[in-house]
Design a protein around this motif. Sequence first.
Motif, PDB file in Angstrom:
ATOM      1  N   ASN A 149       0.824  -1.208   0.000  1.00 35.52           N
ATOM      2  CA  ASN A 149       0.000   0.000   0.000  1.00 35.52           C
ATOM      3  C   ASN A 149       0.858   1.258   0.000  1.00 35.52           C
ATOM      4  O   ASN A 149       0.568   2.225  -0.709  1.00 35.52           O
ATOM      5  CB  ASN A 149      -0.936   0.016   1.217  1.00 35.52           C
ATOM      6  N   LYS A 150       1.920   1.241   0.791  1.00 36.44           N
ATOM      7  CA  LYS A 150       2.822   2.409   0.851  1.00 36.44           C
ATOM      8  C   LYS A 150       3.514   2.596  -0.490  1.00 36.44           C
ATOM      9  O   LYS A 150       3.668   3.725  -0.979  1.00 36.44           O
ATOM     10  CB  LYS A 150       3.839   2.197   1.974  1.00 36.44           C
ATOM     11  N   ILE A 151       3.972   1.506  -1.107  1.00 36.63           N
ATOM     12  CA  ILE A 151       4.637   1.605  -2.417  1.00 36.63           C
ATOM     13  C   ILE A 151       3.674   2.227  -3.429  1.00 36.63           C
ATOM     14  O   ILE A 151       4.031   3.157  -4.162  1.00 36.63           O
ATOM     15  CB  ILE A 151       5.121   0.224  -2.914  1.00 36.63           C
ATOM     16  N   ALA A 152       2.449   1.703  -3.478  1.00 36.51           N
ATOM     17  CA  ALA A 152       1.451   2.215  -4.429  1.00 36.51           C
ATOM     18  C   ALA A 152       1.175   3.697  -4.183  1.00 36.51           C
ATOM     19  O   ALA A 152       1.094   4.495  -5.124  1.00 36.51           O
ATOM     20  CB  ALA A 152       0.160   1.408  -4.323  1.00 36.51           C
ATOM     21  N   ASN A 153       1.046   4.083  -2.909  1.00 40.19           N
ATOM     22  CA  ASN A 153       0.780   5.479  -2.570  1.00 40.19           C
ATOM     23  C   ASN A 153       1.915   6.401  -3.015  1.00 40.19           C
ATOM     24  O   ASN A 153       1.682   7.512  -3.502  1.00 40.19           O
ATOM     25  CB  ASN A 153       0.548   5.639  -1.061  1.00 40.19           C
ATOM     26  N   GLU A 154       3.151   5.938  -2.839  1.00 36.16           N
ATOM     27  CA  GLU A 154       4.309   6.746  -3.235  1.00 36.16           C
ATOM     28  C   GLU A 154       4.362   6.930  -4.746  1.00 36.16           C
ATOM     29  O   GLU A 154       4.677   8.013  -5.239  1.00 36.16           O
ATOM     30  CB  GLU A 154       5.606   6.096  -2.727  1.00 36.16           C
ATOM     31  N   VAL A 155       4.068   5.853  -5.488  1.00 34.55           N
ATOM     32  CA  VAL A 155       4.039   5.960  -6.953  1.00 34.55           C
ATOM     33  C   VAL A 155       2.989   6.985  -7.363  1.00 34.55           C
ATOM     34  O   VAL A 155       3.255   7.896  -8.156  1.00 34.55           O
ATOM     35  CB  VAL A 155       3.747   4.591  -7.614  1.00 34.55           C
ATOM     36  N   LEU A 156       1.785   6.843  -6.805  1.00 34.83           N
ATOM     37  CA  LEU A 156       0.686   7.742  -7.163  1.00 34.83           C
ATOM     38  C   LEU A 156       0.991   9.194  -6.802  1.00 34.83           C
ATOM     39  O   LEU A 156       0.706  10.106  -7.583  1.00 34.83           O
ATOM     40  CB  LEU A 156      -0.585   7.293  -6.443  1.00 34.83           C
ATOM     41  N   LYS A 157       1.572   9.384  -5.640  1.00 34.88           N
ATOM     42  CA  LYS A 157       1.907  10.731  -5.191  1.00 34.88           C
ATOM     43  C   LYS A 157       2.887  11.388  -6.167  1.00 34.88           C
ATOM     44  O   LYS A 157       2.708  12.541  -6.575  1.00 34.88           O
ATOM     45  CB  LYS A 157       2.517  10.675  -3.782  1.00 34.88           C
ATOM     46  N   ASN A 158       3.916  10.631  -6.568  1.00 37.19           N
ATOM     47  CA  ASN A 158       4.928  11.179  -7.473  1.00 37.19           C
ATOM     48  C   ASN A 158       4.377  11.444  -8.872  1.00 37.19           C
ATOM     49  O   ASN A 158       4.703  12.454  -9.494  1.00 37.19           O
ATOM     50  CB  ASN A 158       6.131  10.235  -7.549  1.00 37.19           C
ATOM     51  N   VAL A 159       3.533  10.544  -9.360  1.00 33.44           N
ATOM     52  CA  VAL A 159       2.928  10.751 -10.681  1.00 33.44           C
ATOM     53  C   VAL A 159       2.020  11.982 -10.651  1.00 33.44           C
ATOM     54  O   VAL A 159       2.041  12.817 -11.570  1.00 33.44           O
ATOM     55  CB  VAL A 159       2.124   9.503 -11.132  1.00 33.44           C
ATOM     56  N   THR A 160       1.247  12.120  -9.581  1.00 30.30           N
ATOM     57  CA  THR A 160       0.320  13.257  -9.449  1.00 30.30           C
ATOM     58  C   THR A 160       1.080  14.579  -9.397  1.00 30.30           C
ATOM     59  O   THR A 160       0.707  15.552 -10.063  1.00 30.30           O
ATOM     60  CB  THR A 160      -0.544  13.096  -8.179  1.00 30.30           C
ATOM     61  N   LEU A 161       2.151  14.621  -8.597  1.00 34.38           N
ATOM     62  CA  LEU A 161       2.945  15.854  -8.501  1.00 34.38           C
ATOM     63  C   LEU A 161       3.604  16.191  -9.834  1.00 34.38           C
ATOM     64  O   LEU A 161       3.648  17.345 -10.251  1.00 34.38           O
ATOM     65  CB  LEU A 161       4.026  15.707  -7.413  1.00 34.38           C
ATOM     66  N   PHE A 162       4.109  15.161 -10.514  1.00 31.14           N
ATOM     67  CA  PHE A 162       4.792  15.351 -11.794  1.00 31.14           C
ATOM     68  C   PHE A 162       3.852  15.950 -12.840  1.00 31.14           C
ATOM     69  O   PHE A 162       4.233  16.829 -13.611  1.00 31.14           O
ATOM     70  CB  PHE A 162       5.350  14.007 -12.281  1.00 31.14           C
ATOM     71  N   SER A 163       2.604  15.449 -12.849  1.00 32.10           N
ATOM     72  CA  SER A 163       1.675  15.836 -13.925  1.00 32.10           C
ATOM     73  C   SER A 163       0.585  16.808 -13.449  1.00 32.10           C
ATOM     74  O   SER A 163      -0.460  16.930 -14.079  1.00 32.10           O
ATOM     75  CB  SER A 163       1.039  14.577 -14.518  1.00 32.10           C
ATOM     76  N   LYS A 164       0.844  17.497 -12.343  1.00 32.41           N
ATOM     77  CA  LYS A 164      -0.213  18.336 -11.736  1.00 32.41           C
ATOM     78  C   LYS A 164      -0.687  19.461 -12.656  1.00 32.41           C
ATOM     79  O   LYS A 164      -1.803  19.926 -12.532  1.00 32.41           O
ATOM     80  CB  LYS A 164       0.241  18.884 -10.384  1.00 32.41           C
ATOM     81  N   ASN A 165       0.173  19.906 -13.572  1.00 27.69           N
ATOM     82  CA  ASN A 165      -0.218  20.999 -14.473  1.00 27.69           C
ATOM     83  C   ASN A 165      -0.589  20.504 -15.868  1.00 27.69           C
ATOM     84  O   ASN A 165      -0.594  21.279 -16.821  1.00 27.69           O
ATOM     85  CB  ASN A 165       0.925  22.024 -14.584  1.00 27.69           C
ATOM     86  N   HIS A 166      -0.888  19.221 -15.958  1.00 26.74           N
ATOM     87  CA  HIS A 166      -1.269  18.654 -17.256  1.00 26.74           C
ATOM     88  C   HIS A 166      -2.466  17.731 -17.070  1.00 26.74           C
ATOM     89  O   HIS A 166      -2.541  16.973 -16.106  1.00 26.74           O
ATOM     90  CB  HIS A 166      -0.093  17.871 -17.857  1.00 26.74           C
ATOM     91  N   THR A 167      -3.406  17.770 -18.002  1.00 28.28           N
ATOM     92  CA  THR A 167      -4.618  16.951 -17.900  1.00 28.28           C
ATOM     93  C   THR A 167      -4.280  15.461 -17.994  1.00 28.28           C
ATOM     94  O   THR A 167      -3.435  15.065 -18.793  1.00 28.28           O
ATOM     95  CB  THR A 167      -5.594  17.304 -19.042  1.00 28.28           C
ATOM     96  N   GLN A 168      -4.956  14.653 -17.170  1.00 28.84           N
ATOM     97  CA  GLN A 168      -4.782  13.192 -17.235  1.00 28.84           C
ATOM     98  C   GLN A 168      -5.656  12.636 -18.358  1.00 28.84           C
ATOM     99  O   GLN A 168      -6.867  12.609 -18.265  1.00 28.84           O
ATOM    100  CB  GLN A 168      -5.186  12.549 -15.902  1.00 28.84           C
ATOM    101  N   TYR A 169      -5.003  12.209 -19.434  1.00 31.29           N
ATOM    102  CA  TYR A 169      -5.746  11.708 -20.599  1.00 31.29           C
ATOM    103  C   TYR A 169      -5.986  10.209 -20.544  1.00 31.29           C
ATOM    104  O   TYR A 169      -6.800   9.679 -21.279  1.00 31.29           O
ATOM    105  CB  TYR A 169      -4.988  12.041 -21.892  1.00 31.29           C
ATOM    106  N   ASP A 170      -5.245   9.515 -19.707  1.00 31.27           N
ATOM    107  CA  ASP A 170      -5.327   8.056 -19.717  1.00 31.27           C
ATOM    108  C   ASP A 170      -5.590   7.536 -18.312  1.00 31.27           C
ATOM    109  O   ASP A 170      -5.156   8.150 -17.329  1.00 31.27           O
ATOM    110  CB  ASP A 170      -4.008   7.470 -20.251  1.00 31.27           C
ATOM    111  N   ASP A 171      -6.282   6.409 -18.227  1.00 28.94           N
ATOM    112  CA  ASP A 171      -6.456   5.755 -16.929  1.00 28.94           C
ATOM    113  C   ASP A 171      -5.094   5.395 -16.344  1.00 28.94           C
ATOM    114  O   ASP A 171      -4.139   5.118 -17.075  1.00 28.94           O
ATOM    115  CB  ASP A 171      -7.245   4.442 -17.083  1.00 28.94           C
TER     116      ASP A 171
END
Length: 242
Positions: free
Chosen positions: A203-225
Amino acid sequence: EIQKKILPAKDPEFENLSVTSVFIPAFEVGGDYYDYFQISRNKFGFIIADVSGKGISAAFIMAEVKGIFNSLSRMIESPKDILIKANEILQQTLNKKNFVSALYGIIDFDKEVIRFARAGHCPALLVRESKVETFKPSGIGLGLTNNDLFSNHLEEIKIDLKQNDTLVFYTDGITEAKNVKLEDFGEQRFAEILIENSDESVNKIANEVLKNVTLFSKNHTQYDDITLVILKWYKKNNLDGV
């Protein structure tokens, strides 16, 4: 709503294996799909897949794919053979614009191994001893070609599981997430996060991945699941003499 109902309501629980999944839909319906199958007392199957295209048609194909793999997982125990049969079925029903990338795997708790085959999907990642190993067995997307060509190019891989092995399966919504400069999040960043958090819970690994992806792409629309399935093995391999 359709998409969420097709996906598992919760992650399964096992004595020797931790399982977690994350699914973040894009702003329109996409085609990401994952599922779990209790094949027998000692065998657990799973799939992660991505239907090409968007919208309601992708959701309907997802529903069809779910039905196919639910049925096949009860009848066939080889990941390679399951994907061959799935291709045979989907080739007859999909139009030329649609195809499905998929990775199907089975964990054998008694033999302490995982076997999987990949039909044009993202690679599987194994995090072991602070290194990430990438497994990309050959395979063509489901529904793209006739069964002879499909089966000739499909490869099945077996990995002997060791204590604390972490297996990571994902869709390209993670690696192709973009920042404001249109740079991809990429496989290197992904691997570094997995290594940094390899001693943590799934769960922690998954959360860290998601957190980093979200921060990286925060100024760009999420086009894909974005879909992520992480498995962590806790039973020591008998070959170690333990």
